[in-house]
Design an enzyme around this catalytic site. Structure first.
Site, short mmCIF file in Angstrom:
data_model
loop_
_atom_site.label_atom_id
_atom_site.label_comp_id
_atom_site.label_asym_id
_atom_site.label_seq_id
_atom_site.Cartn_x
_atom_site.Cartn_y
_atom_site.Cartn_z
N CYS A 288 1.33 -1.26 0.54
CA CYS A 288 -0.11 0.16 0.22
C CYS A 288 1.17 1.58 0.33
O CYS A 288 1.78 1.05 0.83
CB CYS A 288 -1.04 0.18 1.47
SG CYS A 288 -1.37 1.66 1.28
N CYS B 248 0.30 3.02 3.82
CA CYS B 248 1.01 2.38 4.90
C CYS B 248 1.59 1.30 5.04
O CYS B 248 2.59 0.78 6.03
CB CYS B 248 -0.26 2.30 5.48
SG CYS B 248 -0.95 1.13 5.22
N CYS C 118 -7.38 -1.34 1.10
CA CYS C 118 -6.60 -1.72 2.19
C CYS C 118 -6.51 -1.89 4.20
O CYS C 118 -7.85 -0.95 4.18
CB CYS C 118 -5.70 -0.83 2.63
SG CYS C 118 -3.71 -0.94 3.47
N CYS D 218 -5.56 0.62 6.56
CA CYS D 218 -5.50 2.49 6.62
C CYS D 218 -6.51 2.62 5.70
O CYS D 218 -7.26 3.81 5.86
CB CYS D 218 -4.12 2.85 5.48
SG CYS D 218 -4.51 2.68 4.08
N CYS E 163 -8.61 -5.87 -9.40
CA CYS E 163 -8.48 -4.77 -10.87
C CYS E 163 -7.77 -3.12 -9.85
O CYS E 163 -8.70 -2.41 -8.75
CB CYS E 163 -9.24 -4.54 -11.33
SG CYS E 163 -9.55 -3.40 -13.28
ZN LIG Z 1 -2.91 1.02 2.95
#
Ligand SMILES: [Zn+2]
Length: 132
Positions: free
Chosen positions: A50, A53, A98, A101, A121
């Site tokens: 990510c 984070c 995510c 976060c 996707c």
């Molecule tokens: Zn994240």
């Protein structure tokens, strides 16, 4: 959603860390233009994390060329993402965020070619590749 496990995000700090496009996609549920992500053609093994984070989300082992113009994966690392029903834009889709976060990553569809049947996707702008 379990709010306890979410990290605190300082949106002003994040705006300095990310490009305006990244911020728009991740925090305002935007979508990058297809065929623009450098991650589409990236070769080699590694983990995709990510951009907000650093939570590890996808392995290069699960990445495939879907032809859609967005980086595609047939599975996420278990526990790394959350799914949410998304009825915006007149479509019944499943949003992927995510799990750490809460940032928007993309959508998941049930037409994947691999054994999982899933096609994640994902906006490449949301991912940082950590090569092995
Ligand atoms: Zn994240």
């Amino acid at each position: 959603m379990n709010a306890n496990k979410k990290i605190d995000i300082n949106e002003e700090e994040l705006k300095k860390k990310l490009t305006p496009e990244q911020y728009h996609i991740l925090r305002e549920k935007g979508t990058e233009a297809p065929f623009t992500s450098k991650i589409l053609d990236v070769k080699g093994k590694g983990m995709f994390a990510c951009a907000v984070c650093g939570n590890q989300l996808f392995s290069s082992n699960t990445k495939f060329d879907s032809g859609t113009g967005w980086p595609s994966f047939d599975q996420a690392i278990p526990g790394s993402v959350e799914m949410h029903d998304d009825g915006t834009h007149g479509m019944a889709r499943t949003e992927v965020t995510c799990a750490k976060c809460g940032s928007h990553l993309g959508h998941v569809f049930n037409d994947g070619p691999a054994t999982t049947g899933k096609r994640f996707c994902i906006n490449g702008a949301c991912l940082i590749m950590n090569k092995e």
